[in-house]
Design a protein around this motif. Sequence first.
Motif, mmCIF file in Angstrom:
data_model
loop_
_atom_site.group_PDB
_atom_site.id
_atom_site.type_symbol
_atom_site.label_atom_id
_atom_site.label_comp_id
_atom_site.label_asym_id
_atom_site.label_seq_id
_atom_site.Cartn_x
_atom_site.Cartn_y
_atom_site.Cartn_z
ATOM 1 N N THR A 156 61.042 26.642 -97.472
ATOM 2 C CA THR A 156 62.257 26.799 -96.672
ATOM 3 C C THR A 156 62.004 26.440 -95.221
ATOM 4 O O THR A 156 62.781 25.719 -94.590
ATOM 5 N N ALA A 157 60.898 26.947 -94.677
ATOM 6 C CA ALA A 157 60.583 26.696 -93.270
ATOM 7 C C ALA A 157 60.410 25.213 -92.993
ATOM 8 O O ALA A 157 60.921 24.684 -91.991
ATOM 9 N N VAL A 158 59.706 24.506 -93.873
ATOM 10 C CA VAL A 158 59.452 23.077 -93.666
ATOM 11 C C VAL A 158 60.738 22.266 -93.807
ATOM 12 O O VAL A 158 60.935 21.272 -93.094
ATOM 13 N N ARG A 233 65.351 31.662 -86.360
ATOM 14 C CA ARG A 233 64.903 32.750 -87.232
ATOM 15 C C ARG A 233 66.029 33.153 -88.188
ATOM 16 O O ARG A 233 65.793 33.401 -89.376
ATOM 17 N N ASP A 234 67.251 33.197 -87.693
ATOM 18 C CA ASP A 234 68.381 33.537 -88.553
ATOM 19 C C ASP A 234 68.589 32.474 -89.628
ATOM 20 O O ASP A 234 68.864 32.806 -90.793
ATOM 21 N N ARG A 235 68.457 31.211 -89.259
ATOM 22 C CA ARG A 235 68.602 30.143 -90.247
ATOM 23 C C ARG A 235 67.498 30.212 -91.294
ATOM 24 O O ARG A 235 67.738 29.994 -92.496
ATOM 25 N N PHE A 240 65.776 31.351 -96.692
ATOM 26 C CA PHE A 240 64.808 32.052 -97.532
ATOM 27 C C PHE A 240 65.531 32.927 -98.549
ATOM 28 O O PHE A 240 65.168 32.972 -99.735
ATOM 29 N N ARG A 241 66.582 33.614 -98.098
ATOM 30 C CA ARG A 241 67.358 34.459 -99.003
ATOM 31 C C ARG A 241 67.916 33.634 -100.179
ATOM 32 O O ARG A 241 67.900 34.067 -101.324
ATOM 33 N N ALA A 242 68.378 32.434 -99.860
ATOM 34 C CA ALA A 242 68.945 31.573 -100.902
ATOM 35 C C ALA A 242 67.885 31.008 -101.841
ATOM 36 O O ALA A 242 68.206 30.604 -102.965
ATOM 37 N N ALA A 243 66.629 30.984 -101.393
ATOM 38 C CA ALA A 243 65.565 30.343 -102.164
ATOM 39 C C ALA A 243 64.885 31.267 -103.174
ATOM 40 O O ALA A 243 64.118 30.796 -104.017
ATOM 41 N N VAL A 244 65.119 32.588 -103.073
ATOM 42 C CA VAL A 244 64.450 33.519 -103.972
ATOM 43 C C VAL A 244 65.427 34.028 -105.025
ATOM 44 O O VAL A 244 66.634 34.142 -104.768
#
Length: 273
Positions: A156-158, A233-235, A240-244
Amino acid sequence: MENERRFDVWAAGPAYDRFMGRWSRRVAEEFVAGLDCADALRWLDVGCGTGALSAVATARHRPRLLVACNRSEEFVRSARATVPGPVHFVVADAMSLPVRGAAYDVVVSGLTLNFLPSPAGALAEMVRALRPGGLAAAYVWDYGEGMQFLRRFWDTAVALDPAAAMLDEGRRFPVCRPEPLRTLWTGAGLVEVSVAPVEVPTVFADFTDLWQPFLAGQGPAPGYVAAVTPADRDRLRDGFRAAVPNSADGSIRLTGRAWAVYGRKTEGRDCPT
């Protein structure tokens, strides 16, 4: 490399336990259960952190002596306060162990080797401390694939910030794979070398339970979170929430895989004191 290592902050025991430590005990239990060693031996735990591996080894194998070291004074204080039994915790650098050669029957290291400046140098110290015929064993998280919640985080971060790839542990720590570990152990002159996966469930009550430890600044991923702007950070949080995956009860059920490597010191190997 030094710019990347500034995020490798592991010092505060409670913050570590909230982020990664809660899985450390579980993987230590699986690792120790797979060790082929008797009770009442002399053990050395290199890079002991908050003492998860030392605690499990003490409970399962009742060592005659167990010395555990870490270079973080805070981690050593946490370990002394929480680990029962006759374990001797000392502040020491894995690259220069303050122990005699050939003094231990079992030398272990949990979730540490990849964070050291030279895994080969640290292993050489472990082998020096090991008696002929003794067991050297270690395990590291599979950051590239098997530590699923970290893998989802970095992917997600990348996607949001390509520069984050420089900090991704999967890229930074190539030693955390079976063949590099096998090569490291055989290169140190150890024999009967084997590598095996150690997998544990990593279950979070909800996304808050998963996300909150990332805000403590402890370790590479939380260090990255602390360094970005509030808007980024919010994005990152929302992506991340959507990825798990989410279960019907709101829990997030993933797995964490480590790779364990084992080898024995040859009987004829020189053992300097």
